[in-house]
Design a protein around this motif. Structure first.
Motif, PDB file in Angstrom:
ATOM      1  N   THR A 233       0.829  -1.199   0.000  1.00 30.82           N
ATOM      2  CA  THR A 233       0.000   0.000   0.000  1.00 30.82           C
ATOM      3  C   THR A 233       0.870   1.258   0.000  1.00 30.82           C
ATOM      4  OG1 THR A 233      -1.795  -1.125   1.151  1.00 30.82           O
ATOM      5  CG2 THR A 233      -1.734   1.283   1.288  1.00 30.82           C
ATOM      6  N   ALA A 234       1.935   1.244   0.793  1.00 29.14           N
ATOM      7  CA  ALA A 234       2.828   2.410   0.832  1.00 29.14           C
ATOM      8  C   ALA A 234       3.431   2.675  -0.547  1.00 29.14           C
ATOM      9  CB  ALA A 234       3.935   2.180   1.861  1.00 29.14           C
ATOM     10  N   LEU A 235       3.801   1.603  -1.261  1.00 31.07           N
ATOM     11  CA  LEU A 235       4.366   1.776  -2.600  1.00 31.07           C
ATOM     12  C   LEU A 235       3.333   2.361  -3.558  1.00 31.07           C
ATOM     13  CD1 LEU A 235       6.371  -1.565  -2.964  1.00 31.07           C
ATOM     14  CD2 LEU A 235       7.306   0.731  -2.632  1.00 31.07           C
ATOM     15  N   ILE A 236       2.101   1.852  -3.489  1.00 30.12           N
ATOM     16  CA  ILE A 236       1.049   2.338  -4.387  1.00 30.12           C
ATOM     17  C   ILE A 236       0.732   3.804  -4.097  1.00 30.12           C
ATOM     18  CG2 ILE A 236      -1.391   2.083  -4.998  1.00 30.12           C
ATOM     19  CD1 ILE A 236      -1.012  -0.955  -4.499  1.00 30.12           C
ATOM     20  N   VAL A 237       0.666   4.164  -2.810  1.00 22.95           N
ATOM     21  CA  VAL A 237       0.400   5.560  -2.443  1.00 22.95           C
ATOM     22  C   VAL A 237       1.544   6.463  -2.923  1.00 22.95           C
ATOM     23  CG1 VAL A 237       0.189   7.149  -0.491  1.00 22.95           C
ATOM     24  CG2 VAL A 237      -1.084   4.995  -0.503  1.00 22.95           C
ATOM     25  N   MET A 238       2.786   5.996  -2.776  1.00 27.85           N
ATOM     26  CA  MET A 238       3.935   6.784  -3.245  1.00 27.85           C
ATOM     27  C   MET A 238       3.831   7.049  -4.740  1.00 27.85           C
ATOM     28  SD  MET A 238       7.936   5.614  -3.442  1.00 27.85           S
ATOM     29  CE  MET A 238       7.479   4.341  -4.633  1.00 27.85           C
ATOM     30  N   ILE A 239       3.453   6.037  -5.491  1.00 29.09           N
ATOM     31  CA  ILE A 239       3.317   6.198  -6.942  1.00 29.09           C
ATOM     32  C   ILE A 239       2.202   7.181  -7.265  1.00 29.09           C
ATOM     33  CG2 ILE A 239       2.663   4.986  -9.064  1.00 29.09           C
ATOM     34  CD1 ILE A 239       4.060   2.504  -7.743  1.00 29.09           C
ATOM     35  N   GLY A 240       1.098   7.086  -6.518  1.00 26.06           N
ATOM     36  CA  GLY A 240      -0.002   8.012  -6.745  1.00 26.06           C
ATOM     37  C   GLY A 240       0.389   9.458  -6.477  1.00 26.06           C
ATOM     38  N   LEU A 241       1.135   9.677  -5.403  1.00 25.46           N
ATOM     39  CA  LEU A 241       1.555  11.039  -5.064  1.00 25.46           C
ATOM     40  C   LEU A 241       2.500  11.607  -6.117  1.00 25.46           C
ATOM     41  CD1 LEU A 241       2.117  10.670  -1.215  1.00 25.46           C
ATOM     42  CD2 LEU A 241       0.234  11.834  -2.370  1.00 25.46           C
ATOM     43  N   THR A 242       3.405  10.778  -6.624  1.00 23.63           N
ATOM     44  CA  THR A 242       4.362  11.277  -7.625  1.00 23.63           C
ATOM     45  C   THR A 242       3.717  11.486  -8.985  1.00 23.63           C
ATOM     46  OG1 THR A 242       5.073   8.996  -8.135  1.00 23.63           O
ATOM     47  CG2 THR A 242       6.328  10.215  -6.474  1.00 23.63           C
ATOM     48  N   SER A 243       2.463  11.060  -9.148  1.00 30.42           N
ATOM     49  CA  SER A 243       1.767  11.284 -10.412  1.00 30.42           C
ATOM     50  C   SER A 243       0.963  12.578 -10.410  1.00 30.42           C
ATOM     51  CB  SER A 243       0.837  10.101 -10.722  1.00 30.42           C
ATOM     52  OG  SER A 243       1.586   8.921 -10.940  1.00 30.42           O
ATOM     53  N   ILE A 244       0.867  13.229  -9.259  1.00 29.41           N
ATOM     54  CA  ILE A 244       0.202  14.532  -9.205  1.00 29.41           C
ATOM     55  C   ILE A 244       1.014  15.511 -10.049  1.00 29.41           C
ATOM     56  CG2 ILE A 244      -0.471  16.442  -7.698  1.00 29.41           C
ATOM     57  CD1 ILE A 244      -0.808  14.361  -5.458  1.00 29.41           C
ATOM     58  N   ARG A 245       0.331  16.249 -10.923  1.00 27.67           N
ATOM     59  CA  ARG A 245       1.027  17.087 -11.896  1.00 27.67           C
ATOM     60  C   ARG A 245       2.053  18.013 -11.242  1.00 27.67           C
ATOM     61  NH1 ARG A 245      -4.161  17.883 -14.886  1.00 27.67           N
ATOM     62  NH2 ARG A 245      -4.031  16.668 -16.801  1.00 27.67           N
ATOM     63  N   ALA A 246       1.664  18.659 -10.141  1.00 30.24           N
ATOM     64  CA  ALA A 246       2.562  19.625  -9.500  1.00 30.24           C
ATOM     65  C   ALA A 246       3.839  18.960  -9.013  1.00 30.24           C
ATOM     66  CB  ALA A 246       1.841  20.307  -8.344  1.00 30.24           C
ATOM     67  N   ILE A 247       3.738  17.693  -8.573  1.00 32.86           N
ATOM     68  CA  ILE A 247       4.922  16.960  -8.115  1.00 32.86           C
ATOM     69  C   ILE A 247       5.691  16.380  -9.291  1.00 32.86           C
ATOM     70  CG2 ILE A 247       5.702  14.974  -6.750  1.00 32.86           C
ATOM     71  CD1 ILE A 247       3.298  15.422  -4.926  1.00 32.86           C
ATOM     72  N   LYS A 248       4.963  15.819 -10.246  1.00 30.48           N
ATOM     73  CA  LYS A 248       5.607  15.184 -11.397  1.00 30.48           C
ATOM     74  C   LYS A 248       6.457  16.164 -12.184  1.00 30.48           C
ATOM     75  CE  LYS A 248       4.473  12.568 -15.592  1.00 30.48           C
ATOM     76  NZ  LYS A 248       3.364  12.028 -16.413  1.00 30.48           N
ATOM     77  N   ARG A 249       5.983  17.411 -12.322  1.00 34.35           N
ATOM     78  CA  ARG A 249       6.736  18.409 -13.093  1.00 34.35           C
ATOM     79  C   ARG A 249       8.086  18.706 -12.471  1.00 34.35           C
ATOM     80  NH1 ARG A 249       1.723  21.351 -13.834  1.00 34.35           N
ATOM     81  NH2 ARG A 249       2.304  22.685 -12.081  1.00 34.35           N
ATOM     82  N   ARG A 250       8.216  18.487 -11.163  1.00 34.18           N
ATOM     83  CA  ARG A 250       9.455  18.802 -10.473  1.00 34.18           C
ATOM     84  C   ARG A 250      10.410  17.619 -10.383  1.00 34.18           C
ATOM     85  NH1 ARG A 250       5.597  22.135  -8.828  1.00 34.18           N
ATOM     86  NH2 ARG A 250       6.138  24.251  -8.149  1.00 34.18           N
ATOM     87  N   MET A 251       9.998  16.480 -10.927  1.00 38.28           N
ATOM     88  CA  MET A 251      10.830  15.274 -10.872  1.00 38.28           C
ATOM     89  C   MET A 251      11.500  15.021 -12.210  1.00 38.28           C
ATOM     90  SD  MET A 251       8.354  12.598  -8.833  1.00 38.28           S
ATOM     91  CE  MET A 251       9.647  11.348  -8.835  1.00 38.28           C
TER      92      MET A 251
END
Length: 458
Positions: A140-158
């Motif tokens: 679950t922690a891995l899936i949540v981490m992936i979901g958070l990094t897919s948020i546009r505001a976060i993804k643009r900074r990665m």
């Protein structure tokens, strides 16, 4: 550039095919909702009757069933077996739903079983007393981490490379959570357990087929290699890919490929690139702008480098067209699929190409020649005074879409392209600008079903 139409269809036939595809867009949602209903049957049979007596635990189980079903659907979407526009929309929507249902499952189940104990104490009881629950927490922690990094505001900074490798953990997280679901869920028994195994097995099979087996078969058949490297501008390079029996490789202008260049530094990752020229039966051309570590490295890729090709993907093709007249809007490196598509578009097509300066224009000579030969009208929208067409624009901030040229607002588009509401519009560029221009197209009277996006973020 000569173009061989590998589809064998006339433009009118392709237009009718686009209309037929549009009329079946209900099919995927229907399958999705039927599957969701079927996934809830085991819960209704085993837990629905006890819901009133223990609503917290019942809600937790219901949320868990929905989360498990949506995770399987996400895996199927990740295998890229559906139309890429559907993938783009549904993957983003379902990601938020998965996060919400997983959270609800954990919270309601923990509170419902606590019975006066602290939540921390109940969590530790879950871990020690229930098999596979520790693995489920990790998954679950891995899936949540992936979901958070897919948020546009976060993804643009990665960095894309970081985001890509993190997403591979989706399979590990799903495997750990799936083991918990199958082994201890009191709602999944007998035929229901078989059904869930088949569902997840199907998702895994599709992923292996589309991402491993099919690319390996293409490599064996075609032996793809870099055949030429051409510098277009200081930070944009075209890479030509050749191989054996290239005429048999079915790909259309406007589609994209996932490419893995087998160099020492890049063999471990694949990136999506749109064709920048219609296939001629001898080679494929993609054009790359240096935007990150990987794309900067590709500016120096050597002729002869082996390439693993996955695809083609995408419905951003001439076959999606339903109207006689066409408007094509490109911004920045988004000109690549537009340039390829122009080879198949009818006379009278209008092309609006947004770039900051004249030096950033890619394919100027090719575009001018294609516009003349295809009877198209080509308008360059530049910030400097050196443009040949269009009015002056002082707008900046194209990437995030907060500011766009006046010519791309609803009034500007209506003036520049009379009868715009009766045209199909092909739109490609930075995601923020694409969203803003799409909103302006609506204001100008263009129906959503007549606007075709290149899924640049997939």
């Amino acid at each position: 550039m000569a173009h061989t139409d590998l589809t064998g269809a006339a433009p009118a036939d392709r237009s009718r095919a686009g209309t037929a595809r549009a009329s079946t867009t209900w099919l995927w949602p229907a399958i999705f909702w039927l599957g969701a209903a079927a996934a809830l049957v085991p819960w209704a049979v085993h837990s629905g009757g006890r819901f009133a007596a223990d609503p917290l635990v019942g809600t937790g189980r219901l949320a868990g069933m929905l989360a498990g079903y949506l995770i399987a659907v996400q895996l199927i979407l990740m295998s890229r077996v559906l139309d890429t526009r559907l993938i783009s929309v549904w993957h983003r929507r379902l990601g938020a739903a998965v996060f919400a249902f997983i959270t609800a499952h954990i919270v309601f189940s923990t509170v419902g079983h606590a019975a006066g104990r602290s939540l921390a104490d109940q969590t530790m009881r879950f871990v020690y007393d229930y098999p596979w629950l520790l693995a489920a927490y990790v998954g679950t922690a891995l899936i949540v981490m992936i979901g958070l990094t897919s948020i546009r505001a976060i993804k643009r900074r990665m960095r894309y490379e970081t985001w890509y490798y993190l997403h591979l953990y989706a399979y590990l997280g799903t495997a750990l959570a799936f083991a918990h679901t199958i082994m201890i869920s009191t709602d999944i028994k007998g035929i229901a357990r078989v059904s869930w195994i088949v569902l997840y097995g199907t998702a895994l099979t599709l992923a292996v087929w589309r991402r491993i087996v099919r690319p390996a078969r293409l490599v064996a058949r075609h032996g793809f290699r870099v055949s030429d490297v051409v510098r277009e501008t200081p930070d944009v390079t075209s890479i030509h890919i050749g191989g054996r029996r290239m005429r048999e490789f079915q790909v259309q202008p406007g589609q994209f490929l996932w490419l893995r260049f087998l160099t020492r530094s890049d063999w471990g990752q694949a990136h999506p690139f749109s064709l920048s020229a219609a296939p001629d039966g001898r080679r494929l051309r993609v054009t790359v702008k240096a935007l990150g570590d990987h794309t900067r490295g590709l500016q120096e890729v050597r002729v002869g480098t082996r390439v693993v090709v996955e695809g083609p993907y995408g419905s951003f093709t001439a076959g999606a067209r339903v109207n006689k007249d066409v408007l094509m809007i490109a911004a920045g490196i988004g000109i690549t699929p537009i340039r390829a598509l122009l080879e198949e578009m009818p006379p009278g097509t209008v092309v609006l190409y947004r770039a900051r300066t004249d030096s950033e224009v890619v394919f100027r000579d090719e575009l001018d020649e294609l516009a003349r030969s295809r009877g198209a009208r080509l308008v360059y929208l530049l910030d400097d005074d050196g443009r040949e067409n269009g009015g002056r624009s002082d707008a900046h901030g194209d990437a995030d879409g907060r500011h766009i040229p006046e010519e791309l607002t609803a009034p500007g588009l209506a003036r520049l392209v009379p009868g715009i509401g009766n045209r199909d519009v092909y739109l490609c560029g930075p995601p923020g600008l694409v969203r803003r221009v799409h909103a302006e197209l609506r204001k100008a009277g263009v129906r959503d079903r007549h606007v075709h996006h290149d899924p640049f973020e997939l």
